[in-house]
Design a protein around this motif. Structure first.
Motif: not given
Length: 171
Positions: A6-7, A9-10, A14, A87, A89
């Motif tokens: 997830r990091w 994908e975030r 961004l 976002l 995911g």
């Protein structure tokens, strides 16, 4: 099945969320006639070009203009789609478009970075980098736009979540 980190994908979300306004407000300015450019944005672009010694944004060579057109018509429509996918995911359908995007961007950035490193800017109308330090500073401005697409590419190619080939059951 492994989940996509997830990091990452975030980070990708961004990247695309911030890239959209940067493209609209800054990167596309060289394509507009001078009379259509908002004065505040023109002032910001001139400040950027003077501070980081980036004459390509004020007086882009034709090949650089071609990259800006690619950004406007190929990349920019992809930004909100990619931002949504990352976002949300786990959207496997983003794999192929993300590979195409990241490969295209990395290719254009290699040309831009080579120009920054090796071009003789002494003949430029606007001041360009003259010392190795100035070239490295300008390189550092462009570098995230190479490194993040490369991270996207490697994630799409090698992360089992995005690269998982589903096996069909035999009846």
């Amino acid at each position: 099945m492994a989940a996509a980190p997830r990091w990452r994908e975030r980070l990708f979300a961004l990247y695309f969320l911030t890239h959209l306004p940067l493209t609209l407000l800054i990167d596309l300015q060289p394509l507009l006639p001078a009379g259509l450019r908002p004065p505040a944005l023109t002032a910001w672009l001139e400040w950027y070009a003077a501070t980081f010694r980036d004459p390509m944004m004020l007086q882009p060579p034709e090949w650089f203009k071609a990259f800006i057109y690619c950004e406007a018509f190929l990349q920019m429509p992809f930004f909100p789609i990619a931002a949504y996918a990352f976002l949300k995911g786990g959207c496997k359908w983003i794999r192929t478009p993300a590979i195409i995007y990241s490969t295209h961007v990395a290719t254009t950035l290699f040309a831009i970075l080579a120009h920054v490193l090796f071009h003789d800017f002494s003949k430029s109308e606007h001041s360009g980098p003259q010392t190795q330090r100035e070239r490295l500073i300008l390189l550092s401005v462009y570098m995230p736009f190479l490194l993040i697409p490369l991270l996207i590419l490697f994630t799409m190619l090698y992360n089992p979540h995005y690269n998982h080939a589903e096996k069909r059951k035999r009846k």
